[in-house]
Design an enzyme around this catalytic site. Structure first.
Site, PDB file in Angstrom:
ATOM      1  N   GLY A 105     -43.960-121.314  -8.267  1.00  0.00           N
ATOM      2  CA  GLY A 105     -43.066-120.339  -8.891  1.00  0.00           C
ATOM      3  C   GLY A 105     -41.938-120.006  -7.935  1.00  0.00           C
ATOM      4  O   GLY A 105     -41.971-120.396  -6.766  1.00  0.00           O
ATOM      5  N   LYS A 106     -40.952-119.334  -8.396  1.00  0.00           N
ATOM      6  CA  LYS A 106     -39.866-118.878  -7.522  1.00  0.00           C
ATOM      7  C   LYS A 106     -39.136-117.760  -8.231  1.00  0.00           C
ATOM      8  O   LYS A 106     -39.133-117.684  -9.461  1.00  0.00           O
ATOM      9  CB  LYS A 106     -38.887-120.021  -7.228  1.00  0.00           C
ATOM     10  CG  LYS A 106     -38.120-119.838  -5.951  1.00  0.00           C
ATOM     11  CD  LYS A 106     -38.970-120.223  -4.747  1.00  0.00           C
ATOM     12  CE  LYS A 106     -38.232-120.117  -3.455  1.00  0.00           C
ATOM     13  NZ  LYS A 106     -39.005-120.702  -2.354  1.00  0.00           N
TER      14      LYS A 106
END
Ligand code: NAD
Length: 413
Positions: A105-106
């Site tokens: 994720g980011k």
């Protein structure tokens, strides 16, 4: 110096190349490329002078077949959805490559934080975290620091989450040690980079004693890498930061350089070396060139200037994929970012495990476990690269994508 790279396109091209080599089914390819979820939030900020400004924030969750989403939160004026998408995918492959039970994720906010006070940044961070609260959790999605965010921002995040859900240190990693951060986390990415150089030297028969090194970006990752490589016997002959570079053909006193940079947040004024530019540093004839600052610094315009034996990608995406391919054809091996800088997320994983156990490990224990993870991942990549006669980058992506694909298929749709 760096070129604006379409990271999302680079990321997809890289995926396609490795997926092709793996012979993945077309529908599976499409599914693995597509992010699972994308959240865009407005982040309003009441400034110190009473006025209100609004920013866009994002959290992209790429794939969680192997475990909760994991990845940093970046504050930068160039943050946009495509950048966050590509960085989220990079995390899926990185966590799979070092075989830790996470997905990718980011997140980020499109802001240049340098123009805001500490209190404004605290209000902004808390508001952003409330905005993404519905999709995060210690078993769902675990943020961490990235460009322009740090342990203090993680402390605010942890506190904000705790007010809504009760004390939960495992909600973020990269926290201050006093709030459940892990010993060894600060040095982990630089240590992993140094281990990668050592393993590369051993695989390709380069004597580490006296091997020459140039490091672009002497911040957290670059300075620790320089310090550990100095301890391993390497000769650091050039280093740089945003203010420019220094060249010391006889080799820096790496400990003194590290201490100076740690204290002053720059290398200028350290009393060693002669000034050179960042461009000159990249073109030096060294054994190991370590870009540890920005993405896109080795590209089609300067790839012909590169004279090192190995590029060790400590930054994320410092070499564009076409430049990386060109270097491989010329016999210059590029050790990819998803392998070289994976020490950071590996020790973030150890931090999360310690938080879940409510037990702190000694620093030696953290470092031993990091060493084992990095060496195993390097050996897997190196042996696949030898077997298939492909670049280390393609091999790294093949190992990672294969692991995620297996987990995806085992879970069923
Ligand atoms: P940092 O902010 O501590 O250091 C960055 C360094 O790069 C500084 O010395 C800065 O002066 C220098 N720099 C900035 N712009 C430059 C320019 N135009 N030319 C030359 N030098 C320049 O950041 P960091 O944590 O060391 O991260 C460096 C890179 O490693 C980033 O690409 C980051 O995404 C990646 N990375 C970091 C970690 C981590 O744990 N810190 C983990 C994985 C990847």
């Amino acid at each position: 110096m760096s070129v604006k790279v379409n990271n999302l396109k680079s990321c997809i091209d890289q995926f396609d190349r490795a997926a092709e080599l793996l012979g993945l089914d077309e529908n599976l390819k499409t599914s693995l490329k597509m992010p699972d979820r994308e959240l865009s939030v407005e982040v309003p900020l009441r400034k110190d002078d009473g006025t209100i400004e609004s920013f866009q924030g994002f959290r992209v969750q790429h794939n969680n077949s192997r475990g909760p989403f994991k990845g940093g939160i970046r504050y930068h004026h160039e943050v946009d959805l495509d950048e966050v998408r590509s960085l989220a995918a990079l995390m899926t492959w990185k966590t799979a490559l070092v075989d830790i039970p996470y997905g990718g994720g980011k997140g980020g906010i499109a802001i240049d934080p340098s123009g805001y006070s500490e209190r404004e940044l605290e209000r902004l961070s808390r508001r952003f975290f409330r905005g993404i609260d519905p999709v995060i959790g210690p078993n769902k999605d675990i943020p961490a620091p990235d460009v322009n965010t740090n342990a203090q921002v993680m402390a605010w995040f942890m506190d904000e989450y705790g007010q809504l859900h009760g004390h939960t240190p495992g909600i973020v990693t990269g926290k201050p040690i006093d709030l459940g951060g892990s010993l060894g986390r600060e040095a982990a990415t630089g240590k992993g980079t140094a281990i990668t150089v050592r393993e590369t030297a051993s695989k390709f028969g380069v004597d580490l004693e006296g091997a020459t090194v140039a490091i672009q970006g002497f911040g957290n990752v670059g300075s620790y890498a320089g310090k550990f490589l100095g301890e391993m016997g390497c000769k650091l002959i050039a280093a740089s930061d945003v203010h420019g570079g220094l060249h010391e053909p006889d080799g820096f006193d790496t400990k003194a350089l590290f201490d100076y940079a740690y204290e002053n947040r720059m290398i200028k004024g350290c009393g060693q070396g002669k000034a050179i530019t960042n461009e000159e540093l990249l073109a030096l004839k060294v054994d190991f060139l370590i870009p540890a600052a920005l993405g896109g610094v080795i590209h089609k315009m300067n790839v012909n200037d590169i004279k090192c034996k190995f590029v060790i990608e400590a930054a994320n995406s410092p070499t564009t994929p076409p430049a990386s391919e060109e270097l491989f054809q010329k016999g210059i091996h590029v050790v990819p970012d998803i392998l070289t800088n994976a020490g950071g997320v590996t020790v973030s994983y150890f931090e999360w495990v310690q938080n879940l156990q409510q037990f702190r490990w000694e620093e030696d224990e953290v470092n031993e476990k990091l060493e084992r993870k990095m060496v195993k991942a390097f050996q897997e990549v190196a042996s696949l690269s030898d077997e298939k006669k492909i670049s280390l980058r393609s091999a790294a992506y093949m190992v990672a994508i294969d692991r995620v694909a297996q987990a995806f298929l085992l879970r069923g749709v």
